[in-house]
Write a protein that holds these residues in place. Structure first.
Motif, PDB file in Angstrom:
ATOM      1  N   ASP A 268      10.273  18.077  -4.866  1.00 40.30           N
ATOM      2  CA  ASP A 268       8.873  17.908  -4.508  1.00 40.30           C
ATOM      3  C   ASP A 268       8.049  19.106  -4.993  1.00 40.30           C
ATOM      4  O   ASP A 268       7.340  19.750  -4.229  1.00 40.30           O
ATOM      5  CB  ASP A 268       8.837  17.766  -2.967  1.00 40.30           C
ATOM      6  N   GLN A 269       8.191  19.447  -6.277  1.00 38.85           N
ATOM      7  CA  GLN A 269       7.583  20.667  -6.805  1.00 38.85           C
ATOM      8  C   GLN A 269       6.756  20.368  -8.052  1.00 38.85           C
ATOM      9  O   GLN A 269       7.117  19.496  -8.838  1.00 38.85           O
ATOM     10  CB  GLN A 269       8.692  21.659  -7.226  1.00 38.85           C
ATOM     11  N   VAL A 270       5.668  21.101  -8.221  1.00 36.96           N
ATOM     12  CA  VAL A 270       4.838  20.969  -9.423  1.00 36.96           C
ATOM     13  C   VAL A 270       4.586  22.377  -9.964  1.00 36.96           C
ATOM     14  O   VAL A 270       4.305  23.291  -9.188  1.00 36.96           O
ATOM     15  CB  VAL A 270       3.464  20.330  -9.096  1.00 36.96           C
ATOM     16  N   GLU A 319       4.122  18.754  -4.278  1.00 38.63           N
ATOM     17  CA  GLU A 319       3.452  17.647  -4.961  1.00 38.63           C
ATOM     18  C   GLU A 319       2.200  17.155  -4.247  1.00 38.63           C
ATOM     19  O   GLU A 319       1.221  16.784  -4.893  1.00 38.63           O
ATOM     20  CB  GLU A 319       4.442  16.493  -5.179  1.00 38.63           C
ATOM     21  N   SER A 320       2.212  17.189  -2.900  1.00 27.80           N
ATOM     22  CA  SER A 320       1.045  16.674  -2.179  1.00 27.80           C
ATOM     23  C   SER A 320      -0.196  17.554  -2.399  1.00 27.80           C
ATOM     24  O   SER A 320      -1.314  17.129  -2.117  1.00 27.80           O
ATOM     25  CB  SER A 320       1.364  16.544  -0.685  1.00 27.80           C
ATOM     26  N   MET A 322      -0.962  18.719  -5.446  1.00 28.93           N
ATOM     27  CA  MET A 322      -1.186  18.731  -6.896  1.00 28.93           C
ATOM     28  C   MET A 322      -2.649  18.468  -7.256  1.00 28.93           C
ATOM     29  O   MET A 322      -3.247  19.237  -8.009  1.00 28.93           O
ATOM     30  CB  MET A 322      -0.276  17.686  -7.554  1.00 28.93           C
ATOM     31  N   ASP A 345       4.957  18.031 -13.349  1.00 38.54           N
ATOM     32  CA  ASP A 345       5.541  17.609 -12.059  1.00 38.54           C
ATOM     33  C   ASP A 345       6.998  17.186 -12.210  1.00 38.54           C
ATOM     34  O   ASP A 345       7.620  16.743 -11.249  1.00 38.54           O
ATOM     35  CB  ASP A 345       4.701  16.508 -11.399  1.00 38.54           C
TER      36      ASP A 345
END
Ligand code: ADP
Ligand code: ASP
Ligand code: MG
Length: 416
Positions: A268-270, A319-320, A322, A345
């Motif tokens: 869950d990483q960007v 991610e949320s 982004m 992403d």
């Protein structure tokens, strides 16, 4: 008579049969002579389903109304579990978070518990009732319902255990405890008998969802010993406690022998990169201050060496965050005449966690070598005294986790 807080997560109360099984576990603990406070999460994927329903109604629903909606999942569980216990002939009563005297600050979606007034709980326990409490929810000074962030029922359980001075805090889920890595992904993962608060905190913050990270912070602060264990098993689970307590319980040597205790991953990483920023004082301060103002939590940061008085800054967010990060960075980039903002992403973070790293300087080198031998390219690195994290291409996640797990001899077959 001991007071036991038992918390059951969503997968443990996903359907009627599981709900009855949980009820029988609670009833049997009560019959062994304990006072029981049980905290429950929403059944199965209810919280995700509620989030999806809201998305269909509005692109930007008010946080207050989201909390009214999300809190309904846990209310279903408390009522159904109380019915199951009542059908077994137990004397039981269910309470919402507000009814239980759980008060939080004015934030919505990520509220922090401010205090617990446990009079009502004590009164009911003294009348010999089993008390079932909805996790993840509280009320605030406006009299509104709030929620405590994803996975927040763990926090409810730990905070209640502290406020009630409970003798035990048992957190039940679909796995038998905390493993050396996610046991649903790596079959060779080994259950750990003991884990320190600091290690559990690093694991929870870097992707091991088995316990919510804030619940571990609160457990550490109030010295609540957590027993993470399986709903569908009789295994003793994992004890999460202070290093001193673990040394006492397990024997000093065992604790010192563990250099690395676990491998975690987080997809869950960007990763954002602002290319060609002016190499002048105050640029980084400006970027990260502006992101902090819009509540974006930045994780890893790298600044490249300056070339022609310009440099690049890269960092990761969840991610949320982004969309809002992209909008903010576009503004900053044009103000500073940066060439462009890149956003990727398709990255993941893998981490190696263990208290033994403090005294064993070779761990980082070994982690990098294992990844290199597996052909995994490292894009970013960050370290703490007990954790090494690397950002890698998301497609390499499983390869990296399995290689690190094997390389640090964490598999079942390596048990000391
Ligand atoms: P609950 O619904 O009971 O709160 P969660 O789904 O939040 O349970 O947490 C349990 C899940 O955590 C497991 O199903 C497992 O896949 C995942 N998990 C990730 N890392 C670990 C780990 N190191 N040890 C145990 N479980 C882990
Ligand atoms: N039901 C909430 C969630 O899914 C809280 C919890 O399960 O702990 O995040
Ligand atoms: Mg959970």
């Amino acid at each position: 008579m001991a007071l036991v807080v038992m918390k059951f997560g969503g997968s443990s109360v996903a359907d009627a049969d599981k709900m009855r099984l949980v009820a029988s576990k609670i009833a049997s603990k009560k019959k062994s002579g304990n006072k029981i406070v049980a905290v429950v999460s929403a059944p199965g994927d209810t919280t995700d389903d509620l989030l999806k329903m809201a998305e269909k109604i509005s692109p930007n629903p008010p946080a207050r109304e989201m909390d009214v909606l999300l809190s309904t999942g846990e209310m279903m569980s408390i009522a159904l579990l109380a019915m199951a216990l009542d059908a077994m002939g137990e004397s039981v009563i269910s309470l919402t978070g507000p009814q239980a005297g759980i008060f939080a600050d004015l934030q919505h979606r990520q509220a922090k518990i401010k205090k617990i007034i446990p009079h009502k709980i004590h009164k009911l326990l003294n009348k010999n009732h089993i008390v079932i409490i909805a996790g993840f929810q509280a009320s605030n000074a406006n009299g509104d319902i709030t929620t405590l962030g994803r996975g927040g029922s763990d926090l409810t359980a730990v905070a209640l255990a502290a406020a009630l001075k409970a003798d035990a805090c048992e957190i039940y889920s679909d796995v038998e405890g905390v493993f050396t890595t996610d046991p649903r992904i790596v079959k060779e993962a080994r259950k750990m008998d003991y884990l320190s608060y600091n290690e559990m905190l690093e694991m929870a913050c870097s992707g091991a969802q088995v316990l919510q990270s804030r619940s571990v912070e609160v457990a550490k602060k109030f010295n609540v010993m957590i027993n993470a264990r399986g709903t569908f098993s009789d295994d003793a689970g994992t004890i999460i406690a202070s290093e001193e307590m673990i040394k006492k319980l397990s024997g000093r040597k065992k604790m010192e022998a563990m250099i690395v205790s676990g491998i975690t991953f987080d997809k869950d990483q960007v990763k954002f990169t602002i290319v060609d920023l002016p190499d002048t004082p105050g640029v980084a301060a400006r970027i990260f201050n502006d992101l902090a103002k819009i509540n974006v939590n930045v994780d890893m940061i790298i600044q490249s060496a300056a070339v022609d008085k310009k440099n690049d800054i890269s960092f990761t967010v969840v991610e949320s965050d982004m969309k809002k990060t992209q909008i903010e960075l576009d503004k900053i980039a044009s103000e500073f005449n940066a060439t462009r903002v890149e956003c990727d992403d398709q990255v993941a973070k893998v981490s190696v966690v263990g208290v033994g790293m403090r005294t064993n300087p070779g761990v980082a080198a070994m982690a990098f070598e294992i990844l290199a031998k597996s052909g995994v390219n490292i894009e970013m690195i960050s370290t703490s005294d007990i954790k090494i994290s690397c950002v890698i291409d998301e497609v390499d996640t499983m390869k990296a986790v399995e290689a690190l797990h094997k390389g640090f001899k964490l598999s079942k077959s390596h048990k000391a």
